[in-house]
Enzyme design. Structure first.
Site, short mmCIF file in Angstrom:
data_model
loop_
_atom_site.label_atom_id
_atom_site.label_comp_id
_atom_site.label_asym_id
_atom_site.label_seq_id
_atom_site.Cartn_x
_atom_site.Cartn_y
_atom_site.Cartn_z
N ARG A 153 22.80 60.76 16.29
CA ARG A 153 21.54 60.16 16.21
C ARG A 153 20.37 60.96 15.91
NH1 ARG A 153 21.84 57.28 22.23
NH2 ARG A 153 21.54 59.34 23.04
N ARG A 194 26.11 55.29 40.92
CA ARG A 194 26.65 56.74 39.96
C ARG A 194 27.12 57.56 41.21
NH1 ARG A 194 22.43 59.47 35.84
NH2 ARG A 194 24.13 60.56 35.83
N LYS A 201 27.83 51.01 27.05
CA LYS A 201 27.46 50.17 28.21
C LYS A 201 26.42 49.54 28.05
CE LYS A 201 26.26 53.80 31.38
NZ LYS A 201 26.28 54.97 30.43
N ARG A 227 17.39 64.75 19.13
CA ARG A 227 16.87 64.95 20.35
C ARG A 227 17.75 66.15 21.08
NH1 ARG A 227 16.68 58.74 22.12
NH2 ARG A 227 14.18 58.42 21.62
#
Length: 226
Positions: A129, A90, A15, A162
């Site tokens: 990632r 949200r 998004k 991460r």
């Protein structure tokens, strides 16, 4: 009266990438509350200082503060033609507050789009990632791997995953997203005053270009109905 578009989707759905494209192609400003918070903290604004006190205490920033940041951003000249909201609202309370902010400007949400991606694909996207510990350059083991495994092309630093991108953490993030966001989607689907076109589900399990094309087609259709 400007155009106002909400783009929603789980972490890793793309998004952010798509909201940048929508803003550019439609001449809208892009409003990401994460970016707004960071900018307010860096600038030391009154709202930023209030938000920082909650963040330092490990608490969620209250809805009224988030809406205050959005209200300030909507007043900027760059947002005079409308905005695309990236991952906001949200909560139902934020959605209701956003409606009030737009109502006082004589506007309303034109379209809510939700980018849908299967959980397994989201886990693959995020868990692949890697980030350089030295220069923070990002890589992806499938989509953009480094030339040397585990080493940054730019500086030779070590690449790490991460904590938020570990598979189990990603699944927990997706569960939180679903719990938080489904009531917001339900709110927009049942609230006839929300928009001309309601909520549209976008298949995000496709190429970036194909997803962008589907979003453009939907926006064009909504524009024709205005």
């Amino acid at each position: 009266m400007g155009r106002y578009v909400i783009l929603m989707g789980p972490p890793g759905a793309g998004k952010g990438t798509q909201s940048v494209r929508v803003a550019r192609d439609e001449g809208l400003c892009r409003i990401s509350t994460g970016d707004l918070l960071r900018a307010a903290l860096d600038a030391g604004t009154p709202l930023g200082q209030q938000a920082e006190s909650y963040m330092k205490a490990g608490e969620l920033v209250p809805d009224d503060l988030m809406l205050g940041l959005v209200d300030e951003e909507l007043d900027r000249k760059t947002c005079s033609d409308g905005a695309v909201f990236d991952g906001f609202p949200r909560t139902v309370q934020q959605a209701q507050g956003l409606g009030r902010l737009l109502e006082k400007r004589g506007a309303a949400i034109d379209q809510v789009m939700v980018i849908e991606v299967p959980e397994g694909e989201i886990v693959r996207r995020l868990s692949g990632r890697r980030v350089c510990e030295s220069c923070e350059k990002l890589y992806h083991l499938s989509f953009g791997p480094p030339r040397q495994e585990g080493r940054c092309d730019a500086c030779g630093g070590e690449l790490k995953q991460r904590p938020d991108d570990q598979p189990e953490t990603v699944r927990r993030r997706l569960a939180v997203y679903s719990e938080e966001t489904q009531p917001v989607i339900d709110y927009y689907q049942r609230d006839a005053s929300t928009s001309l076109a309601g909520v549209t589900m976008i298949d995000g399990d496709d190429s970036i270009e194909d997803v962008a094309s589907a979003i453009r087609d939907r926006l064009s259709h909504v524009e024709a109905e205005r």
